[in-house]
Design a protein around this motif. Sequence first.
Motif, PDB file in Angstrom:
ATOM      1  N   GLN A   1       0.825  -1.202   0.000  1.00 21.54           N
ATOM      2  CA  GLN A   1       0.000   0.000   0.000  1.00 21.54           C
ATOM      3  C   GLN A   1       0.868   1.266   0.000  1.00 21.54           C
ATOM      4  O   GLN A   1       0.584   2.226  -0.714  1.00 21.54           O
ATOM      5  N   ILE A   2       1.951   1.246   0.772  1.00 24.63           N
ATOM      6  CA  ILE A   2       2.856   2.397   0.823  1.00 24.63           C
ATOM      7  C   ILE A   2       3.504   2.612  -0.545  1.00 24.63           C
ATOM      8  O   ILE A   2       3.642   3.754  -0.994  1.00 24.63           O
ATOM      9  N   ARG A   3       3.910   1.534  -1.222  1.00 22.78           N
ATOM     10  CA  ARG A   3       4.488   1.664  -2.565  1.00 22.78           C
ATOM     11  C   ARG A   3       3.509   2.345  -3.518  1.00 22.78           C
ATOM     12  O   ARG A   3       3.890   3.195  -4.313  1.00 22.78           O
ATOM     13  N   THR A   4       2.246   1.952  -3.439  1.00 19.94           N
ATOM     14  CA  THR A   4       1.219   2.554  -4.290  1.00 19.94           C
ATOM     15  C   THR A   4       1.091   4.048  -4.001  1.00 19.94           C
ATOM     16  O   THR A   4       1.011   4.854  -4.930  1.00 19.94           O
ATOM     17  N   VAL A   5       1.098   4.413  -2.731  1.00 21.99           N
ATOM     18  CA  VAL A   5       0.995   5.819  -2.339  1.00 21.99           C
ATOM     19  C   VAL A   5       2.215   6.598  -2.831  1.00 21.99           C
ATOM     20  O   VAL A   5       2.088   7.697  -3.380  1.00 21.99           O
ATOM     21  N   ILE A   6       3.402   6.029  -2.659  1.00 21.62           N
ATOM     22  CA  ILE A   6       4.630   6.706  -3.075  1.00 21.62           C
ATOM     23  C   ILE A   6       4.690   6.853  -4.590  1.00 21.62           C
ATOM     24  O   ILE A   6       5.132   7.885  -5.104  1.00 21.62           O
ATOM     25  N   ASP A   7       4.232   5.854  -5.321  1.00 23.04           N
ATOM     26  CA  ASP A   7       4.270   5.909  -6.787  1.00 23.04           C
ATOM     27  C   ASP A   7       3.396   7.017  -7.363  1.00 23.04           C
ATOM     28  O   ASP A   7       3.582   7.414  -8.513  1.00 23.04           O
ATOM     29  N   GLU A   8       2.467   7.535  -6.573  1.00 26.50           N
ATOM     30  CA  GLU A   8       1.604   8.622  -7.030  1.00 26.50           C
ATOM     31  C   GLU A   8       2.277   9.991  -6.932  1.00 26.50           C
ATOM     32  O   GLU A   8       1.757  10.959  -7.481  1.00 26.50           O
ATOM     33  N   VAL A   9       3.411  10.083  -6.239  1.00 33.42           N
ATOM     34  CA  VAL A   9       4.144  11.354  -6.142  1.00 33.42           C
ATOM     35  C   VAL A   9       4.793  11.608  -7.496  1.00 33.42           C
ATOM     36  O   VAL A   9       5.483  10.745  -8.047  1.00 33.42           O
ATOM     37  N   ALA A  10       4.590  12.816  -8.021  1.00 36.74           N
ATOM     38  CA  ALA A  10       5.019  13.121  -9.384  1.00 36.74           C
ATOM     39  C   ALA A  10       6.529  13.283  -9.530  1.00 36.74           C
ATOM     40  O   ALA A  10       7.125  12.768 -10.474  1.00 36.74           O
ATOM     41  N   ASN A  11       7.186  13.978  -8.613  1.00 39.94           N
ATOM     42  CA  ASN A  11       8.610  14.271  -8.723  1.00 39.94           C
ATOM     43  C   ASN A  11       9.437  13.020  -8.431  1.00 39.94           C
ATOM     44  O   ASN A  11       9.254  12.367  -7.403  1.00 39.94           O
ATOM     45  N   THR A  12      10.360  12.693  -9.321  1.00 41.69           N
ATOM     46  CA  THR A  12      11.166  11.476  -9.193  1.00 41.69           C
ATOM     47  C   THR A  12      12.068  11.518  -7.959  1.00 41.69           C
ATOM     48  O   THR A  12      12.184  10.509  -7.248  1.00 41.69           O
ATOM     49  N   ASP A  13      12.730  12.662  -7.702  1.00 43.71           N
ATOM     50  CA  ASP A  13      13.611  12.762  -6.533  1.00 43.71           C
ATOM     51  C   ASP A  13      12.826  12.577  -5.240  1.00 43.71           C
ATOM     52  O   ASP A  13      13.260  11.860  -4.328  1.00 43.71           O
ATOM     53  N   GLU A  14      11.676  13.207  -5.149  1.00 43.85           N
ATOM     54  CA  GLU A  14      10.836  13.073  -3.958  1.00 43.85           C
ATOM     55  C   GLU A  14      10.380  11.628  -3.794  1.00 43.85           C
ATOM     56  O   GLU A  14      10.397  11.083  -2.681  1.00 43.85           O
ATOM     57  N   ARG A  15       9.997  11.025  -4.890  1.00 46.49           N
ATOM     58  CA  ARG A  15       9.539   9.636  -4.855  1.00 46.49           C
ATOM     59  C   ARG A  15      10.662   8.703  -4.384  1.00 46.49           C
ATOM     60  O   ARG A  15      10.450   7.808  -3.571  1.00 46.49           O
ATOM     61  N   MET A  16      11.883   8.950  -4.877  1.00 44.25           N
ATOM     62  CA  MET A  16      13.008   8.101  -4.483  1.00 44.25           C
ATOM     63  C   MET A  16      13.365   8.285  -3.010  1.00 44.25           C
ATOM     64  O   MET A  16      13.706   7.320  -2.322  1.00 44.25           O
ATOM     65  N   VAL A  17      13.286   9.508  -2.497  1.00 44.03           N
ATOM     66  CA  VAL A  17      13.550   9.746  -1.074  1.00 44.03           C
ATOM     67  C   VAL A  17      12.549   8.966  -0.230  1.00 44.03           C
ATOM     68  O   VAL A  17      12.929   8.279   0.730  1.00 44.03           O
TER      69      VAL A  17
ATOM     70  N   ASP B   1      23.727   9.524  -0.112  1.00 45.60           N
ATOM     71  CA  ASP B   1      24.742   8.826  -0.918  1.00 45.60           C
ATOM     72  C   ASP B   1      24.120   8.191  -2.156  1.00 45.60           C
ATOM     73  O   ASP B   1      24.705   8.251  -3.248  1.00 45.60           O
ATOM     74  N   GLU B   2      22.968   7.586  -2.004  1.00 44.66           N
ATOM     75  CA  GLU B   2      22.299   6.934  -3.134  1.00 44.66           C
ATOM     76  C   GLU B   2      21.879   7.942  -4.208  1.00 44.66           C
ATOM     77  O   GLU B   2      21.969   7.664  -5.395  1.00 44.66           O
ATOM     78  N   LEU B   3      21.413   9.101  -3.756  1.00 47.52           N
ATOM     79  CA  LEU B   3      20.898  10.104  -4.694  1.00 47.52           C
ATOM     80  C   LEU B   3      21.934  11.167  -5.044  1.00 47.52           C
ATOM     81  O   LEU B   3      21.616  12.111  -5.772  1.00 47.52           O
ATOM     82  N   HIS B   4      23.131  11.029  -4.502  1.00 50.25           N
ATOM     83  CA  HIS B   4      24.214  11.987  -4.747  1.00 50.25           C
ATOM     84  C   HIS B   4      23.781  13.410  -4.396  1.00 50.25           C
ATOM     85  O   HIS B   4      23.912  14.340  -5.194  1.00 50.25           O
TER      86      HIS B   4
END
Length: 141
Positions: free
Chosen positions: A80-96, A112-115
């Motif tokens: 369920q959390i993955r589904t909620v996160i996948d709805e965030v439009a910005n890629t950087d925000e989604r990855m965080v 470190d992961e996102l430099h």
Amino acid sequence: MKVKEYLGQAYRLDQRINSDIEELGKLREMSSSISSPTWEERVQTSRNTDAPFVRSVFKIMELEDKINAEIDNLVELKKQIRTVIDEVANTDERMVLRYRYIHNLTWEQIGDELHADRTTVYRWHNSAINHVTMPENPIKI
């Protein structure tokens, strides 16, 4: 329930499962150890005919069932959390959000992961929290 509380549930449930697994290991260790004899006199009106390890085995089975149920809850919650996160439009925000709440990484590890430096990660996170839409029926642990 607020967004951070909702997303943070997976981490807490994961910690609880790890604690239960540690307790299970100790129970298994105790069930296979030999108890020392008691030399004092015992008066017992009803005699227990079960072997001494039987209680431990029942406790182990109960704890295993509890752990399996918690793992099932964790899988559903993370889905369920993955589904909620996948709805965030910005890629950087989604990855965080993904690194923090799905993979349970620290802020430094996410940076470190996102430099990116820590303040940038914090900024992305705060912005992402504002863009998250809570599900209609959020799972509550």
